[in-house]
Design an enzyme around this catalytic site. Structure first.
Site: not given
Ligand code: UD1
Length: 425
Positions: A404, A312, A129, A22-23, A124
């Site tokens: 999902r 995850d 996030r 999915k990701n 969320c």
């Molecule tokens: C992706 C995955 C999700 C997984 C996560 C971490 C997908 C669709 N989802 O989510 O399943 O749990 O990686 O492996 O691939 N953060 C910030 N600012 C930003 C971006 C992130 O503060 O602009 C923080 C987030 O709140 C979190 C951390 O960084 O605490 C990591 O998040 P991130 O790696 O960005 O997760 P996603 O890409 O949303």
């Protein structure tokens, strides 16, 4: 609302086909915005999040045709995507709120069309996030960003230009968004402290097959030399490492033995290491990976960016460790609020105490069924893992979370001997 009813205590035995990730699929679909030629994505999973992304892309103007394929107990989808013109630069709140990965349209829209208006995702269940890293990165490539009434307005009327983007911490989504933005930027971009997840590598491989010049994906510095345009390609989505890990943990929780067809060991180095230290036997087979367990002992786990233990799989691992001999310390470092499954696991008889970002799990042989409910995808499936190991009947409510991220979950588990059924309601 549907619910899943499980009568636990049955050993899982058999084989489970692993779906496309999915990701990986979600960002790959967004890459379809980057070309007017046809990008064919094979091995897409049958999941609600893929449908949500499909709806979002179509309203942006992506032309999308779908084909179903099957055989050997597997069913997959192939999408052919192309984007001749932009129909709308708007990613509305309703869709972004439903699925945070919707923000992955931002980079490709700005790169190809110079404009995007994307809703901020809002909070969320697993924490705040924010998307600040995505926005700062786009600014570093010359985009103008404004925040207006809950929306990000991004524009680059004269196109993006390459530059250095230094991430203060690792973000999978920001790395993917910037990768898709930089492929069409003028000049060279370096993404420093980039995410190394297999899904990022899969995206880079697909973009390169479309004519991009990306080096270093899978390391923490990715270099992208911008090109004028991308062409079509055919790309198969990698196997879902989170689904793999989930079923491995489910098999171990029931002290069963399951072959995970199509699974790849390389995608889960830390998980395999932890499972083996907990007593799980893991072996590569011709078609995938086989996991078996007779006895599980406690191990300490800390989530980290790849190649560390994935956040995850934290909830599912906790469910397994709730059945172990001895105690385990589970520490979550990626998301600040990702222990929503703990009170529900406790309802099944798990002995877990929370101390800030760590959970002390004292294993027990006495999990028992109960009615439970979860607030997010991985938390829900952790309850399924625990329910499979528990004596008696468990009802898992709010099944839409499971839909999902896990295709045909009850079918795959029932084929291995689980007593599990979905009750529509
Ligand atoms: C992706 C995955 C999700 C997984 C996560 C971490 C997908 C669709 N989802 O989510 O399943 O749990 O990686 O492996 O691939 N953060 C910030 N600012 C930003 C971006 C992130 O503060 O602009 C923080 C987030 O709140 C979190 C951390 O960084 O605490 C990591 O998040 P991130 O790696 O960005 O997760 P996603 O890409 O949303």
């Amino acid at each position: 609302m549907d619910k899943i009813v499980i009568k636990g205590g049955k050993r899982l035995e058999g084989s489970i086909p692993i779906a496309g990730a999915k990701n990986a699929a979600l960002p790959l679909m967004c890459a379809g915005i980057l070309t007017d030629e046809v990008l064919t994505l094979e091995n897409l999973p049958l999941l609600a999040d893929i449908d949500t992304m499909q709806n979002l892309l179509v309203q942006h103007g992506v032309e999308l045709t779908m084909r179903h394929a099957g055989g050997n107990g597997r069913r997959t989808r192939t999408f052919a995507l192309s984007t001749p013109d932009l129909a709308s630069s708007l990613a509305p709140y309703d869709l972004v709120r439903k699925m945070r990965a919707s923000v992955l349209v931002l980079g490709p829209l700005v790169a190809r069309f110079g404009v995007a208006r994307v809703s901020l995702p809002g909070g969320c269940a697993i924490g705040a996030r924010p998307i600040d890293l995505h926005l700062k990165g786009l600014e570093a490539l010359g985009a103008e960003i404004e925040l207006d009434k809950g929306y990000v307005q991004a524009s680059a009327p004269n196109g993006l230009r390459g530059g250095d983007v230094v991430f203060p911490f690792v973000s999978v989504g920001a790395t993917e968004n910037l990768l898709m933005a930089a492929v069409l930027a003028r000049g060279e971009t370096r993404l420093i402290n980039a995410a190394r997840e297999p899904e990022v590598v899969d995206l880079a491989n697909c973009l390169n097959a479309m004519g991009a010049h990306i080096e270093g994906a899978g390391t923490d510095v990715i270099t992208i030399k911008g090109v004028e345009g991308l062409h079509g390609a055919v790309h198969p989505v990698i196997a879902d490492r989170i689904e793999t890990g989930t079923y491995a943990m489910a098999a171990a929780a029931t002290r069963g033995s399951v072959e995970l067809q199509g699974a790849e060991l390389d995608a889960l180095p830390s998980v395999i290491d932890h499972l083996m230290r907990a007593g799980v036997e893991v072996e590569a087979t011709d078609g995938g990976v086989k996991v078996s367990a007779d006895r599980i002992v406690g191990v300490d786990v800390m989530t980290e960016p790849f190649p560390g233990f994935p956040t995850d799989l934290q909830a599912q691992m906790m469910a397994l460790l709730a059945t172990a001999e001895g105690a385990s310390m589970v520490t979550e470092t990626i998301f600040e609020n990702r222990f929503m499954h703990v009170p529900e696991l406790t309802r099944l008889g798990a002995n877990i105490n929370l101390h800030g970002r760590s959970a002390m799990v004292r294993g027990t042989q006495d999990l028992t069924g109960a009615a439970v409910m979860a607030t997010d995808l991985r938390a829900s499936v952790s309850l399924v893992v625990a329910a499979l190991a528990a004596q008696g009947q468990t009802e898992v409510n709010r099944v839409y979370h499971l839909d999902r991220g896990y295709e045909r979950l009850e079918e795959k588990l029932a084929a291995c001997g689980a007593d599990i059924e979905r009750i529509s309601g």
